[in-house]
Design a protein around this motif. Structure first.
Motif, short mmCIF file in Angstrom:
data_model
loop_
_atom_site.label_atom_id
_atom_site.label_comp_id
_atom_site.label_asym_id
_atom_site.label_seq_id
_atom_site.Cartn_x
_atom_site.Cartn_y
_atom_site.Cartn_z
N ALA A 1 -24.21 28.03 67.63
CA ALA A 1 -24.36 29.22 66.81
C ALA A 1 -25.25 30.21 67.56
O ALA A 1 -26.17 29.81 68.24
N HIS A 2 -24.97 31.53 67.47
CA HIS A 2 -23.89 32.12 66.70
C HIS A 2 -22.89 32.82 67.62
O HIS A 2 -21.75 33.05 67.25
N GLY A 3 -23.28 33.20 68.83
CA GLY A 3 -22.37 33.80 69.78
C GLY A 3 -22.92 35.04 70.41
O GLY A 3 -24.11 35.34 70.34
N LEU A 4 -22.01 35.80 71.05
CA LEU A 4 -22.42 37.05 71.68
C LEU A 4 -21.35 38.09 71.48
O LEU A 4 -20.22 37.79 71.08
N ALA A 5 -21.70 39.35 71.78
CA ALA A 5 -20.76 40.44 71.58
C ALA A 5 -20.95 41.48 72.67
O ALA A 5 -22.07 41.70 73.15
N PHE A 6 -19.84 42.09 73.07
CA PHE A 6 -19.89 43.29 73.90
C PHE A 6 -19.94 44.47 72.95
O PHE A 6 -19.09 44.60 72.05
N ALA A 7 -20.93 45.34 73.08
CA ALA A 7 -21.15 46.39 72.08
C ALA A 7 -21.24 47.77 72.70
O ALA A 7 -21.70 47.94 73.84
N PRO B 1 -25.88 35.41 62.26
CA PRO B 1 -24.52 35.94 62.18
C PRO B 1 -24.42 37.44 62.43
O PRO B 1 -23.33 37.96 62.61
N TYR B 2 -25.57 38.14 62.48
CA TYR B 2 -25.54 39.58 62.72
C TYR B 2 -25.61 39.92 64.20
O TYR B 2 -25.51 41.09 64.59
N LEU B 3 -25.81 38.92 65.06
CA LEU B 3 -25.75 39.06 66.51
C LEU B 3 -26.64 40.17 67.06
O LEU B 3 -26.37 40.76 68.10
N GLY B 4 -27.71 40.51 66.34
CA GLY B 4 -28.63 41.52 66.83
C GLY B 4 -28.09 42.94 66.75
O GLY B 4 -28.61 43.84 67.40
N GLY C 1 -23.49 47.52 76.22
CA GLY C 1 -24.32 46.36 76.51
C GLY C 1 -23.81 45.10 75.86
O GLY C 1 -22.71 45.08 75.29
N PHE C 2 -24.57 44.04 75.98
CA PHE C 2 -24.25 42.76 75.37
C PHE C 2 -25.34 42.40 74.36
O PHE C 2 -26.52 42.66 74.59
N SER C 3 -24.94 41.83 73.25
CA SER C 3 -25.88 41.37 72.26
C SER C 3 -25.57 39.92 71.95
O SER C 3 -24.41 39.52 71.87
N SER C 4 -26.62 39.10 71.79
CA SER C 4 -26.41 37.67 71.62
C SER C 4 -27.48 37.10 70.71
O SER C 4 -28.61 37.58 70.68
N SER C 5 -27.11 36.06 69.95
CA SER C 5 -28.10 35.42 69.09
C SER C 5 -27.67 34.00 68.78
O SER C 5 -26.49 33.63 68.89
N THR C 6 -28.65 33.19 68.41
CA THR C 6 -28.40 31.84 67.93
C THR C 6 -29.07 31.67 66.59
O THR C 6 -29.82 32.53 66.13
N GLY C 7 -28.80 30.56 65.93
CA GLY C 7 -29.41 30.30 64.63
C GLY C 7 -30.21 29.03 64.67
O GLY C 7 -31.03 28.82 65.56
N LEU C 8 -29.97 28.12 63.73
CA LEU C 8 -30.72 26.88 63.68
C LEU C 8 -30.35 25.94 64.83
O LEU C 8 -31.17 25.16 65.30
N LEU C 9 -29.11 26.04 65.30
CA LEU C 9 -28.68 25.23 66.43
C LEU C 9 -28.92 25.99 67.72
O LEU C 9 -28.73 27.20 67.80
N ILE C 10 -29.36 25.26 68.74
CA ILE C 10 -29.64 25.88 70.03
C ILE C 10 -28.36 25.92 70.86
O ILE C 10 -27.65 24.94 70.97
N THR D 1 -30.37 32.40 75.42
CA THR D 1 -30.89 32.57 74.07
C THR D 1 -31.39 31.26 73.52
O THR D 1 -30.86 30.20 73.81
N LEU D 2 -32.45 31.32 72.73
CA LEU D 2 -33.00 30.16 72.05
C LEU D 2 -32.80 30.33 70.55
O LEU D 2 -32.20 31.29 70.10
N ALA D 3 -33.29 29.38 69.78
CA ALA D 3 -33.06 29.42 68.34
C ALA D 3 -33.55 30.73 67.74
O ALA D 3 -34.68 31.16 67.98
N ALA D 4 -32.68 31.35 66.95
CA ALA D 4 -33.00 32.59 66.22
C ALA D 4 -33.44 33.72 67.13
O ALA D 4 -34.25 34.55 66.77
N LEU D 5 -32.91 33.76 68.35
CA LEU D 5 -33.27 34.80 69.32
C LEU D 5 -32.24 35.90 69.30
O LEU D 5 -31.04 35.65 69.25
N THR D 6 -32.70 37.13 69.31
CA THR D 6 -31.80 38.28 69.35
C THR D 6 -31.91 38.94 70.71
O THR D 6 -33.00 39.21 71.19
#
Length: 535
Positions: free
Chosen positions: A32-38, A53-56, A172-181, A232-237
């Motif tokens: 979780a949760h992924g990355l996006a090209f923005a 889930p908001y991917l920053g 740019g790129f935006s990326s985030s994770t949640g409870l799982l690393i 990215t680490l847990a809950a990192l934007t």
């Protein structure tokens, strides 16, 4: 990184993958949760964006709001009931995709759909192609080294030119994770706004991928400066500009409501710095109270590691050293005098000087930098810097100025010429400043004995100039130090440095006639004297 939309809109691919990426879960069971090209016409959304889930890119309140002005292609690695494991989506102002599909690609033989698991840890290619006339956008995936599929995974009509105000945007790129690393790697990218994107260097990318896989087998060995752009680490934007590779760490300010906005504003300004002797600042990320600055990768590492042979090297030849010194001076001159604002670096030292592929110096690590307008004085702030490079007046008053940067640069000059740290201990275990050690040798008539003994061939005139100028720049009195403009003229030999005696460096601002003596010593004279001593 600001871009302009071409007549036919944007072209992120044109037969070339937008990027090669690699995503993997942290425990083999989920991700979780992924990355996006923005793309966006503004950076205002960043300060309020949420991870997970908001991917920053958005938050629970702003999600779906037309004022967001955000377009994204998301690669969602979280397990989703609708898409089983993962999916790819086209997002407009919301993390609820306007079009999405299970991650995969259509093979060339009969167009059979072949699924891909985004969190498999295997590298994949992504294409994003946009037609500015028809407003059609196509998104394709494929395994690494395969050609772009004839049939795209996603195809939608999105009018980006109407969304991106004034035809200017940030990519740019935006990326985030949640409870799982999980770990998200952007291995390479190709981007163009007016036509076919440039081909990727697959040979170089393959080497990077192998390094990533090797390090993944032993996470404890991953260094602070890594060869991949986003980790990215847990809950990192994370929000970064493309091609980010070198990661630097920054602590948040005490006042996070006001401090965060101030920090982002400064980063946006520093991101516009452009000079051949500066490491390009490409973006930043934040995790709670921790901030990360992201910049170019410098393959030859930092100056201190090369200078002291920490990577098994035997130091540098004088030709490289002198060129590095001139490069640092050129970069500092740009920061102090040649840019639209005055930039005080506040932490000039050999570990913050990075070396590119041709061993050219690039000043990096701007996390302590401060800005002010030309013609105004810097405001007092908390003491920052590194022991051995801090000017006396900075330690007393806490006011960082151009002169305090010059002091640190003077120490660096001596460090490069002598191959010694700013502070070392003598046989009795007492700390000895490098500046005092060089000055004492000069007073004894043997200043050249301070030159790094590993240097066999060097130009005597250049070494003498560096030693003298290093002492002058690190003078205990701020007004005695030359400006970086004058320093650069001395190093480029456009202006000769007048004769200075060792006694000059023992003077203080309270000595009679000090100001007149300073002016006479720093003025341009007809000759440059030679330091006495030899080896």
């Amino acid at each position: 990184m600001s871009n302009t939309i071409g007549e036919n809109g944007l072209s992120f691919g044109g037969g070339i993958p937008l990027g090669v990426l690699q995503l993997e879960d942290g425990n083999g069971r989920g991700s979780a949760h992924g990355l996006a090209f923005a793309l966006s016409s503004t950076m205002d959304f960043v300060s309020n964006a949420h991870p997970g889930p908001y991917l920053g890119l958005t938050n629970i309140k702003s999600n779906g709001n037309g004022s967001n002005q955000v377009f994204a292609v998301e690669l969602d690695t979280i397990k989703n009931p609708q898409f089983a494991d993962n999916h790819v989506g086209i997002d407009v102002n919301s993390m609820v995709s306007v079009n999405s599909n299970t991650a995969g690609y259509y093979t060339s033989n009969a167009g059979k759909f072949s699924p891909l698991r985004l969190a498999s840890g295997e590298p994949m290619q992504v294409w994003v192609d946009y037609d500015g006339i028809s407003y059609n956008i196509n998104v394709s995936l494929a395994p690494y080294l395969e050609h772009e599929p004839r049939r795209p995974l996603l195809s939608s009509s999105v009018n980006l030119t109407s969304m991106l105000v004034n035809n200017s945007f940030y990519a740019g790129f935006s990326s985030s994770t949640g409870l799982l690393i999980s770990r998200h790697y952007i291995i390479g990218r190709s981007f163009n706004t007016t036509g076919k994107a440039r081909s990727l260097n697959y040979t170089a990318l393959s080497q990077v991928i192998e390094n990533v896989k090797r390090k993944a087998r032993n996470r404890s060995l991953i260094p602070r400066a890594i060869l991949v752009p986003v980790v990215t680490l847990a809950a990192l934007t994370v929000l970064v500009i493309p091609a980010v590779i070198y990661v630097l760490r920054k602590k948040a300010r005490e006042d996070v409501k006001a401090g965060m906005k101030e920090f982002i504003a400064e980063i946006m300004i520093l991101g516009h710095l452009r000079h051949r002797n500066l490491v390009q600042l490409l973006g930043y990320s934040r995790h709670k109270s921790e901030l990360l600055l992201v910049s170019d990768c410098m393959p030859n590492g930092s100056l201190d590691r090369v200078l002291y042979g920490q990577d098994g090297q035997a130091g540098l030849d004088w030709v490289y050293r002198f060129n590095i010194i001139k490069g640092i001076a050129s970069g500092l001159f740009y920061l102090h005098e040649d840019w639209e604002k005055v930039v005080i670096h506040r932490d000039i030292k050999t570990s913050n000087v990075l070396l590119d592929t041709e061993m050219n110096a690039r000043i990096g690590d701007f996390d302590l930098a401060r800005l002010h307008n030309h013609g105004t004085d810097a405001q007092p702030t908390h003491l920052a810097g590194t022991r051995g490079y801090i000017a006396p007046e900075l330690a007393r008053l806490g006011r960082a100025t151009k002169a305090t940067d010059v002091f640190a640069f003077g120490v660096v000059m001596l460090e490069v010429a002598c191959g010694r740290h700013p502070i070392e201990r003598n046989n009795s275990g007492e700390p000895v400043l490098l500046t005092y050690w060089v000055l004492h040798a000069w007073e004894s008539g043997a200043v050249l004995t301070t030159v790094d003994p590993r240097l066999e061939d060097y130009i005597l005139e250049e070494v003498e100039l560096v030693l003298k100028l290093g002492l002058l720049c690190s003078h205990s009195v701020a007004s005695a130090r030359p400006s970086m403009r004058l320093v650069l003229q001395y190093l480029e030999k456009d202006a000769p440095l007048r004769d200075l005696q060792p006694s000059f460096f023992n003077l203080t601002s309270r000595d009679e006639g000090f100001d007149q003596y300073i002016l006479s010593c720093l003025s341009i004279g007809p000759t440059m004297s030679v330091l006495s001593g030899g080896r």
